[in-house]
Design a protein around this motif. Structure first.
Motif: not given
Length: 255
Positions: A47-52, A140-145, A152-154, A216-223
């Motif tokens: 919810q805090r990182n909706p693009q990735p 190097s862009r950090r997601c909001r924890s 990090p954002m992927v 673009w934000g990527c759904g590998v971010t959760p990994q």
């Protein structure tokens, strides 16, 4: 054209392949499954990182199917990754032996969903042209924890002719549930990416003269968050090897 049900049947039978370009018109999804006691933290992270991390659906603990697919999230993806305490311990075509009754599966939007719209608008998609997996990079862009989840954002990258960048932004902005508009256009160094020819996941794509790298934000971010946050167990798709759902792409287009 291969239907989603036919594609999933082929994957269950053992076909391992990236899914870019498969089943045009049908929505593809990333998978991340985590123990129930981390599900709220991950939902808040998304919810805090909706693009990735745009969540399309959340299954009940232990559930393996839902309204987006008449199938099984444990068998219907071409290739999976299994993590224990943040370490990749297996890459397999079937995760039934690793599945637990307390796992909560999240289906996260995938940018493959808007590629047909890009093509229809006359915007080239290089990895499809070259028959490769899309290139993906840790940034190097950090997601909001959120709680125990941090990372990090992927991003995924597509090289776009300079005169078509504005069109690509406009087309993809109409699909916010599958990453939406780019998070960055231009210099990769601003994302901490030093070499486009060496993606962290997927395959390199040729960037031609007059083209601009668009991210673009990527759904590998959760990994990436799993690697950093080190949960006891996590199950995910192998990057680029997606869950093909029964939902239509147009379901997620707005405007």
């Amino acid at each position: 054209m291969t239907t989603p049900a036919e594609a999933r049947e082929r994957f269950r039978a053992g076909l391992v392949t990236p899914t870019a370009g498969w089943c045009p018109g049908y929505t593809q999804a990333n998978l991340i499954a985590l123990p129930r006691d981390l599900a709220w933290d991950f939902l808040l992270f998304a919810q805090r990182n909706p693009q990735p991390c745009p969540v399309l659906d959340v299954l009940e603990p232990g559930e393996v199917g839902g309204p987006l697919l008449a199938g099984d999230v444990r068998t219907d993806i071409p290739l999976y990754r299994v993590y224990r305490h943040g370490e990749l311990v297996a890459e397999v075509p079937d995760v039934r032996e690793y599945w637990r009754a307390d796992l909560v599966a999240f289906l996260v939007g995938c940018s493959f969903t808007f590629e047909e719209a890009l093509l229809a608008a006359g915007v080239p998609v290089r990895h499809l042209e070259e028959g490769r997996n899309v290139p993906m990079y840790r940034t190097s862009r950090r997601c909001r924890s959120a709680g125990a989840m941090a990372g990090p954002m992927v991003v995924s990258m597509r090289p776009i002719p300079a005169e078509l960048v504005e069109r690509a932004v406009a087309v993809t902005a109409r699909y916010p549930a599958v990453h939406g508009a780019p998070v960055h256009v231009g210099d990769p160094a601003e994302l901490g990416i030093t070499d486009l020819s060496r993606p962290d996941y997927g395959d390199a794509a040729t960037v031609r003269e007059g083209e601009v790298p668009v991210f673009w934000g990527c759904g590998v971010t959760p990994q990436a968050a799993v690697v950093e946050s080190r949960p006891e167990l996590a199950i995910a798709h192998a990057p680029g090897h997606m869950l093909i759902t029964d939902a239509r792409d147009l379901t997620y287009r707005v405007g």
